[in-house]
Scaffold this active site. Structure first.
Site, PDB file in Angstrom:
ATOM      1  N   ASP A 139       0.784  -1.230   0.000  1.00  0.00           N
ATOM      2  CA  ASP A 139       0.000   0.000   0.000  1.00  0.00           C
ATOM      3  C   ASP A 139       0.821   1.289   0.000  1.00  0.00           C
ATOM      4  OD1 ASP A 139      -2.543  -1.186  -0.111  1.00  0.00           O
ATOM      5  OD2 ASP A 139      -2.564  -1.544   2.047  1.00  0.00           O
ATOM      6  N   TYR A 142      -9.921  -0.458   3.024  1.00  0.00           N
ATOM      7  CA  TYR A 142      -9.316  -0.602   4.344  1.00  0.00           C
ATOM      8  C   TYR A 142      -8.902   0.743   4.927  1.00  0.00           C
ATOM      9  CZ  TYR A 142      -8.577  -5.132   6.466  1.00  0.00           C
ATOM     10  OH  TYR A 142      -8.751  -6.293   7.172  1.00  0.00           O
ATOM     11  N   MET A 171      17.662   4.494  14.183  1.00  0.00           N
ATOM     12  CA  MET A 171      17.933   4.864  15.573  1.00  0.00           C
ATOM     13  C   MET A 171      19.286   5.564  15.654  1.00  0.00           C
ATOM     14  SD  MET A 171      15.155   3.687  16.847  1.00  0.00           S
ATOM     15  CE  MET A 171      15.385   3.872  18.623  1.00  0.00           C
TER      16      MET A 171
END
Lengths: 559, 559
Positions: B202, B290, B357
């Site tokens: 998606d 959705y 990170m």
């Protein structure tokens, strides 16, 4: 143990000269000694035929958080009935008692500091009052739910006769006959003399409800909470009231019940969103250092979420080390150095729930809906594989001993095999695990034998009124001969029977410095969720929020 | 695909005579036809060298929820550039179009009924206003957090330069350089002609941000929310504004930041409880049927929770069956009969997050802290076993290809190997999985090759500016040659390097009748959590709630 057993045990060592001498020699004033009664499990003959308990002590000089100041290696073995000191083990004299610095957590003791955490007051507000009623002091009626709530010395809170109203028919339908925290198992991971026996079973040994203190209004539960008292019997049989032991409140968190916006692809002007409002039942048990927060949360879509939060204070171990650079090579600390001379010992928490499901009546079946890869035949499809759902009805208890597997997943349905939906699906609820942990101890290790109810994450047994406590009715110094594991091995039929589902929620806890001197809450949960129980989405007709309905608020006068 | 590609594709079939004929012959008015542009994946030569798309259609007669009225078996293959109809596959003529009855979900269309779900108005109130500021329209500053927020057509929301203030030193410390939804993979589990290709990605195919519609104030986000617009470029390069695409709000849910009450055992009069207030960043993408709700939630204790909620409408399949009693033996429906003639097809959802990170700087290491059973030696202890934590620093990318295992568990730390706490632990954050699912498709299945970033739940790669999209930069009709799986197989060094952690959150979805005609939200989450990042509990000094500070509210006038 009764409360009297526990509290008297904490004072008993002070009558022993050897104990007092070592305390003084370690530089602690006897008036600063705080001791804890520690259940000693069962490891063989030595613990048989008398009620024994171990006591370990801390210095509470200069801090309310004595848990961070262990007098390491000093263990007193007591006869719980006579208070006789059976043995004093005194091994850790070279280990300093950690300093009190930065251990106190009370608000009154915090140094003034620009508080970077301060936020403008924010609150759950419901100025028209709660939408639930509690009849006969215990029967809660809220939205489409009804259930009975009972404070219990052993289980904490018992939720029973939970029924949900079917919005199509208007009928109240059975979901769960009874649910509660059946047992806890908290093994520490240090095999040395002063630690090996720490393998607590907090419900059966200490009383999960007995340790539930009054909740703190505004902080333990939001402002709109209702509080319920517990009425218990003391050791001598005299009743007493544990006030505000349980709270019940409606919750709006900003989460969404359901939504759909038509996407830009279709261009249709549709946006329908429904806020989620739930009902929470909460209690918090303080089993000495640890705090367990147990929530039963009821959603209007039929889902019940059972959440356990862990907070409170670690059980720590004294050490000579002040810095990890003093630790040589592969030496095993059995935990994490949290502060100078303080080790947070690795441990697990298992909380096992008894869930007597009654889906539209007492006779139910347990279905393992296995999600399996199916390879396609050559030429059948451009796809090589897909997943299919294979339904396996458990015939007997051994069919329902479940270890969760990410790569062999299943849904776990409790169905009523005699009742079908309009289009012919059996009505049911499913147990939906969330984040969890499994016990990895040797099955022949004495603590794991006693905690054998954690050998699987899910079990299903035939209802038997004497099988309610997963570790056995009498857990203290038990040998593991009356556990869920033993009952399930009888392999009784469970198809279309009155069945009980057992779910164990687990945590591995490797402490970290953020847990010092008091732990931010860690939580996990699992759900009981309708699966073809309703004909369709039961909250389809729930209204959205409109501005005109919401409260009108202003800041507090004093703010 | 651009929005223009998608919307024009939905109309293109209507220029084809064969298509129109079959529509009419199936009893549908052409004016009632609603079509969806369906990415067709890649299954071999056929889909190469031109931009193709498949289109399937629905009847929107008598309902806004056309998704529940599939014209089953009719698939149009289109050239996306020329809009030429390449092929019309018309196989399911004997399958009736399901009725519109009970499919509409709009509030305006609901029959009047005593609403059993109605509760007294309840709301999150913060009458002094939010405690955060947003500088330069994108830099959010709240409590001890600062981070940059960017709406993005592909990722939805990008959170970057997230830093948390250390309350001891007052210093802002790096936590995450950049985090976002890198790709989604949604394979349906039906290998037949009209379904096998439904294996959506998606973000890369449809644009996760492109499909994010304006949020609905009061319902998508609580009353105290701030809204942020997205500014995107249309297919022709002209900028446009997607208003209210993201919301930011503070949340108080009644949950507890930390607590401890002294238990009855010690008898000390202590009860200290701190409420938990968090900051939530939310967007909701409607990828046709959705709806995905993505939350980034920041806690003052340093934890970041990333939560994905699934709601909206199922992709369903027409069937001749009206009741399960018509289904013979072992026939595979590929899903659940949800209503007469409607099957909810089994499918999975995977949402893969890119997490660059930067723990106190860009060079970090990944440590698998494995929790292992250690058997004791004979005579060592009354215990036979305990658990220990074994730290394994990942040297190269293959060391950090992680499949989660309940019976071989680990903590997953990202540490700065050059920075230690006062007592010598490396500073770090850990990735904490919650409930999740793993893809079980055959690794050689074409969709799984393209979605190979779901072969593991955690990966760690060396930072490379061209590796941001887990399924590859160009995903549409891709062959799986540029995925995270391919990059990781290069096995570059990742110790003390600028590294990116990838986490995939998964769901298996076996539909149930409660999902009809619109699904109650299902959600799951994972956490980024400080682990020896702070010297001690960073919210130790947070104040409790006092009644005098809380808002004063009354019911709305109209209520």
């Amino acid at each position: 143990m009764t409360m009297e057993d526990m509290t008297s045990a904490t004072w008993a060592p002070l009558s022993n000269a050897k104990f007092n001498r070592t305390i003084i020699e370690r530089g602690v004033n006897l008036k600063d000694v705080a001791c804890l009664p520690i259940s000693l499990g069962w490891f063989g003959k030595k613990e048989e035929n008398r009620r024994l308990i171990k006591v370990q002590c801390y210095s509470m000089e200069d801090t309310a958080n004595f848990y961070m100041r262990p007098i390491e290696g000093l263990t007193v073995l007591l006869d719980m009935d006579t208070k006789e000191v059976v043995e004093v083990s005194d091994t850790g004299r070279s280990i300093p008692i950690p300093k009190a610095t930065n251990t106190d957590y009370r608000f009154s003791e915090q140094k003034l500091q620009q508080d970077l955490n301060s936020v403008n007051p924010i609150s759950i507000e419901q100025p028209k009052g709660p939408s639930f009623v509690i009849e006969d002091e215990h029967l809660v009626k809220w939205a489409n739910w009804e259930f009975h709530l009972k404070p219990d010395t052993r289980a904490g809170v018992v939720v029973s006769r939970a029924k949900v109203r079917d919005l199509e028919s208007g009928v109240l339908r059975d979901v769960m006959y009874k649910g509660f925290t059946s047992e806890l198992f908290v093994p520490y991971m240090d095999p040395t003399d002063a630690w090996y026996f720490k393998t607590y079973m907090d419900a059966g040994e200490y009383g999960f409800g007995l340790q539930a203190m009054p909740l703190d209004p505004l902080n333990d539960c939001p402002r709109n909470a209702y509080y319920m008292d517990g009425v218990f019997a003391a050791g001598d049989g005299v009743p007493y009231v544990r006030s505000n032991m349980v709270c019940v409140f409606e919750r709006y968190t900003g989460d969404i019940g359901w939504r759909h916006a038509e996407s830009p692809i279709t261009g249709m002007e549709i946006k329908e969103v429904r806020p989620k409002v739930t009902l929470v039942v909460r209690m918090a048990a303080s089993v000495a250092n640890y705090d367990y927060i147990v929530d039963w949360e009821f959603q209007t879509d039929g889902l019940i979420r059972i959440k356990v939060g862990l907070s409170g204070i670690l059980m720590v171990k004294g050490t000579a080390y002040e810095n990890m650079n003093q630790v040589e090579g592969q030496e095993n600390l059995f935990g994490t150095l949290l502060s100078e001379n303080v080790i947070g010992v690795i441990h697990d928490h298992y909380i096992t729930f008894y869930l007597d499901m009654d889906i539209d009546g007492s006779d139910n079946s347990f279905v393992n809906v296995n999600i399996k890869r199916q390879e396609t035949s050559p030429g059948e499809s451009p796809r090589k594989s897909y997943l299919k759902a294979v339904r396996n009805v458990a015939k007997t208890e051994k069919d329902a001993q479940i270890q969760l597997k990410l790569y062999d997943p299943s849904e776990f349905h409790v169905i009523n095999p005699t009742k079908k939906t309009r289009v012919g699906n059996p009505v049911g609820y499913k147990v939906v695990p969330g984040g969890t942990a499994a016990s990895l101890l040797d099955h022949e290790d004495p603590p794991q034998k006693r905690g054998a109810f954690t050998n699987n994450q899910i079990w299903v047994t035939q209802y038997n009124r004497s099988e309610q406590w997963a570790g056995g009715l009498f857990v203290y110094q038990s040998h593991g001969e009356d556990t869920l594991d033993v009952w399930s091995e009888r392999d009784r039929p469970i198809e279309n029977k009155d069945i009980v589902v057992w779910y164990t929620l687990g945590f591995h806890h490797i402490p970290c410095q953020e847990d010092f001197p008091i732990m931010p809450t860690v939580s996990s949960s699992f759900d009981l969720k309708p699966v073809n129980f309703f004909e369709s989405n039961p909250i389809l007709r729930a209204p959205p929020y409109f501005e005109k309905d919401l409260p009108v608020c202003r800041p507090a006068y004093s703010a």
